[in-house]
Design a protein around this motif. Structure first.
Motif, short mmCIF file in Angstrom:
data_model
loop_
_atom_site.label_atom_id
_atom_site.label_comp_id
_atom_site.label_asym_id
_atom_site.label_seq_id
_atom_site.Cartn_x
_atom_site.Cartn_y
_atom_site.Cartn_z
N PRO B 239 20.26 -15.91 37.16
CA PRO B 239 21.08 -16.35 38.29
C PRO B 239 21.69 -17.73 38.04
O PRO B 239 21.07 -18.59 37.40
N GLY B 240 22.88 -17.92 38.52
CA GLY B 240 23.55 -19.20 38.40
C GLY B 240 24.37 -19.37 37.14
O GLY B 240 25.18 -20.28 37.06
N THR B 241 24.17 -18.48 36.17
CA THR B 241 24.93 -18.62 34.92
C THR B 241 26.42 -18.43 35.20
O THR B 241 26.82 -17.46 35.85
N THR B 242 27.22 -19.36 34.68
CA THR B 242 28.66 -19.28 34.91
C THR B 242 29.32 -18.46 33.80
O THR B 242 28.81 -18.42 32.67
N PRO B 243 30.43 -17.83 34.09
CA PRO B 243 31.12 -17.09 33.03
C PRO B 243 31.73 -18.06 32.01
O PRO B 243 32.13 -19.16 32.38
N ALA B 244 31.74 -17.69 30.75
CA ALA B 244 32.34 -18.51 29.69
C ALA B 244 32.84 -17.54 28.63
O ALA B 244 32.34 -16.42 28.53
N ARG B 245 33.80 -18.01 27.84
CA ARG B 245 34.43 -17.08 26.91
C ARG B 245 33.42 -16.38 26.01
O ARG B 245 33.46 -15.18 25.82
N HIS B 246 32.50 -17.18 25.44
CA HIS B 246 31.56 -16.55 24.50
C HIS B 246 30.68 -15.53 25.21
O HIS B 246 30.22 -14.58 24.61
N ARG B 247 30.45 -15.76 26.52
CA ARG B 247 29.59 -14.81 27.26
C ARG B 247 30.29 -13.46 27.46
O ARG B 247 29.63 -12.42 27.49
N PHE B 248 31.61 -13.48 27.58
CA PHE B 248 32.32 -12.20 27.70
C PHE B 248 32.16 -11.39 26.41
O PHE B 248 31.93 -10.19 26.44
N LEU B 249 32.25 -12.09 25.29
CA LEU B 249 32.11 -11.39 24.01
C LEU B 249 30.70 -10.83 23.85
O LEU B 249 30.50 -9.71 23.40
N VAL B 250 29.70 -11.64 24.25
CA VAL B 250 28.31 -11.21 24.13
C VAL B 250 28.03 -10.05 25.10
O VAL B 250 27.38 -9.07 24.76
N ARG B 251 28.57 -10.19 26.31
CA ARG B 251 28.40 -9.14 27.31
C ARG B 251 28.99 -7.81 26.83
O ARG B 251 28.43 -6.73 27.07
N ASN B 252 30.12 -7.89 26.12
CA ASN B 252 30.80 -6.67 25.69
C ASN B 252 29.90 -5.76 24.86
O ASN B 252 30.04 -4.54 24.88
N ARG B 253 28.94 -6.36 24.13
CA ARG B 253 28.05 -5.52 23.31
C ARG B 253 27.21 -4.61 24.20
O ARG B 253 26.86 -3.50 23.81
N LEU B 254 26.88 -5.11 25.41
CA LEU B 254 26.09 -4.29 26.33
C LEU B 254 26.92 -3.14 26.88
O LEU B 254 26.43 -2.02 27.05
N ILE B 255 28.18 -3.41 27.17
CA ILE B 255 29.07 -2.34 27.66
C ILE B 255 29.15 -1.23 26.61
O ILE B 255 29.04 -0.04 26.91
N ALA B 256 29.29 -1.65 25.35
CA ALA B 256 29.35 -0.66 24.27
C ALA B 256 28.02 0.08 24.12
O ALA B 256 27.98 1.30 23.97
N ALA B 257 26.93 -0.67 24.17
CA ALA B 257 25.62 -0.08 23.91
C ALA B 257 25.17 0.87 25.01
O ALA B 257 24.48 1.86 24.76
N LEU B 258 25.56 0.56 26.25
CA LEU B 258 25.08 1.35 27.38
C LEU B 258 25.84 2.67 27.55
O LEU B 258 25.56 3.42 28.48
N THR B 259 26.81 2.93 26.68
CA THR B 259 27.67 4.11 26.86
C THR B 259 27.77 4.95 25.59
O THR B 259 27.59 4.46 24.49
N ALA B 260 28.09 6.22 25.81
CA ALA B 260 28.24 7.14 24.67
C ALA B 260 29.58 6.95 23.98
O ALA B 260 29.78 7.42 22.86
N GLY B 261 30.50 6.25 24.66
CA GLY B 261 31.80 6.02 24.06
C GLY B 261 32.56 4.96 24.82
O GLY B 261 32.35 4.78 26.02
#
Lengths: 403, 403
Positions: B239-261
């Motif tokens: 909680p409280g973590t602010t969005p930052a450019r590097h966090r979007f890139l890091v977050r994107n790996r979860l979007i990829a990993a959590l899905t079949a495509g």
């Protein structure tokens, strides 16, 4: 380059030109049995036998050839056809001529294969695509190097403004990079492709589904005149042949064969352009689609094609250049294409197979000579061919076993 | 399904939840050394050792873990973070919980590998993508079955009307077929994808690059409320973590990993969506692009992606279903793209860069904390950034260099 050039002083004997002009009219393309027969006995002998129509005894036509030529064998307009062509500054390009695009068209013969099936989805089940017997041609453009350096651009007649824009813009770009843009002179994408190439003074080839003396569609008469003056108009149909639906389909195989890759700019769900793409794929050539809005009916066929693993989505003309330069030297059919009885033969055995006559069996000595293989190893090759059901003996002589 | 549910009576021990909540804040994701350490000694022991910060003797942290946790090890808000989460009806999903999407995330650990390289171009050279330590979650949706049945839809924030239409229409179609639509809640394509799924009462998951208590972008606060009520909002950031450019890139790996495509609906030539696609490809998941007009800058990235052999062009939602049900063949990792001044920065240096203010310069201590990097290594990172013209000093404090 001249608008009306005299008939070329061809290196090809007049009797060969006359024979092929006659044969070109005597069977409706594609005529795989006739093509194989001409390949076997030569055009002059083939023309003489077809004209005679003998079905038994010496000089008898193979049944397939007799069937393909029965309806028109009495129609011989070879002399007047060649005169008409000469009057229009054209030439008959034949396999005996160095201009013949042998490398481009060889694939059609191979695909036709011994079993007569061409393995292409949606293609005729009982006819191979077949090498044409001759090409009626007008214009300074040449086909010698085909398919290298040539790209087919095909697509919907009822194209959208988007498709027309892409066809014209990319054709100009590709022609500017030295590629020849090949298409079918139809309304829509075809016309835009020719125009794009012409606009930058580039090279373009129109492959017709009618006689060389016909301007079809009529509204493209002026465009075709431009192509004749600055590129090449070519057809396997003799003068006077009218366009017909089946001829467009047959013609499309030449567009695919004469090019290193086929680019489908726009295509509805079922269309001739898609068929051209499938033929190109069967010949091992690059198949590319221009993406478009998924909401456009005229891009639907492109996007369906893109589902096939061998089809590339290309976003700009530079991608097309990449794709066509990637096409293999041998234009081998892609992996996964159906198997043939000759698959896996070593090159010498393949040459022996190729040397086997369809009709009159030949001696082993003659076969070794024709195939250029060591006579000592010939027996092994013949045994293998016999075991595969590809060859049969007849009193110590050998011929191809009908498939 | 309820708007505000009590914290679940988790099967997971409270001390495990507290330990993972603490660990989730103590290192900036991805934290591969810490993830491996927690995997090795368990979260409770790991948390105790990290808190103690021992670097020698019994209970000494591996050097990688010490470095990842040095800046923030004294910050322990686990109790209040979990209370805040409970107040908002959320839950902390942890590997000890049956809800943990182990199958989906396992690939991140595998790809991180022994040498710390993940093999993905443009991805951190010295850090693996790393399994998250915990997932902060709100909403009735669950991740148990991921990646099966889930599709990522990603794309440009500055989407065109066409892209927005496709995202919404296909998301509705896919959700209607029972697939979960996963995206990043960003403006443009992401928002349209969530809305399309919600419109048909379908399942959708928003993966955030900030704390679960943040609504980012602010204009999507209402949309995020809808997703919390009917789908799932999830993040690895405390909680409280602010969005930052590097966090979007890091977050994107979860979007990829959590899905079949991963389906890229629209993307400019370089974009986070393309990176998500490359991560998906590296994980062996399906990568798909929506074709668009070749004249549209927002389809350029899609068409460039389509050049890769592992990327499929899909013309309708049904094609997406085909692709995601085909996953598992193992795709080759990707190659090539243009350069940026920040290319080649190691992940810690990139985080320092992102933490640099544009205006008022900050102290090194503050930067180390914000970036979550080892203060001992900060000078090296700042020197590198200065040498690249990315940072400048101002009386011993640092800020981003304009331009």
């Amino acid at each position: 380059m001249s608008a009306v050039a005299p008939e070329r002083a061809s290196a090809v004997a007049r009797e060969v030109l006359l024979a092929r002009a006659y044969l070109s009219r005597v069977a409706e393309p594609p005529a795989p049995a006739l093509a194989a027969y001409v390949d076997d006995v030569g055009p002059v002998v083939a023309a003489r036998h077809v004209r005679a129509g003998t079905t038994s005894g010496p000089g008898a036509l193979p049944p397939g050839v007799a069937a393909e030529t029965a309806a028109r064998r009495d129609t011989d307009r070879a002399g007047s056809d060649l005169a008409l062509l000469a009057n229009r500054g054209g030439r008959l390009v034949v396999p005996e001529d160095p201009e013949w695009p042998a490398a481009a068209l060889a694939g059609l013969g191979v695909v036709a294969g011994a079993d007569g099936a061409d393995g292409l989805e949606g293609a005729p089940a009982r006819e191979g695509p077949a090498v044409p017997l001759a090409l009626w041609a007008r214009g300074p453009g040449r086909l010698d190097d085909a398919p290298r350096g040539a790209v087919a651009m095909v697509g919907a007649r009822a194209a959208t403004d988007y498709g027309l824009w892409v066809a014209r813009d990319w054709a100009a770009d590709l022609a500017d990079r030295g590629l020849t843009v090949v298409s079918g002179a139809a309304l829509g994408i075809d016309g835009a492709a020719h125009r794009g190439a012409l606009a930058v003074g580039g090279s373009t080839v129109a492959v017709l589904a009618c006689g060389i003396d016909r301007a079809y569609p009529p509204s493209h008469a002026t465009l075709l005149d431009h192509v004749v003056r600055r590129g090449l108009v070519v057809t396997e149909y003799p003068p006077g042949t009218t366009p017909a639906r089946h001829r467009f389909l047959v013609r499309n195989r030449l567009i695919a064969a004469l090019t290193a890759g086929t680019l489908v700019v726009e295509a509805a769900a079922r269309s001739g352009a898609m068929r051209t793409a499938l033929v190109a794929s069967g010949l091992g050539r690059a198949v590319m689609i221009v993406p478009g809005p998924v909401t456009s009916a005229q891009s639907l066929g492109c996007h369906e094609l893109a589902r096939r693993p061998e089809v590339s989505t290309v976003g700009r003309a530079a991608h097309v250049v990449e794709e066509v330069s990637r096409v293999g030297d041998g234009y081998a059919p892609p992996p996964g294409s159906p198997s043939r009885p000759t698959d896996g033969l070593d090159p010498a055995a393949m040459r022996v197979y190729d040397a086997l006559p369809l009709q009159t069996a030949r001696t082993a000595v003659r076969l070794a000579h024709d195939a250029g293989v060591d006579p000592a190893g010939l027996a092994t090759h013949l045994s293998e061919l016999e075991a595969r059901g590809l060859a049969e003996t007849d009193g110590g002589r050998w011929r191809r076993r009908p498939g």
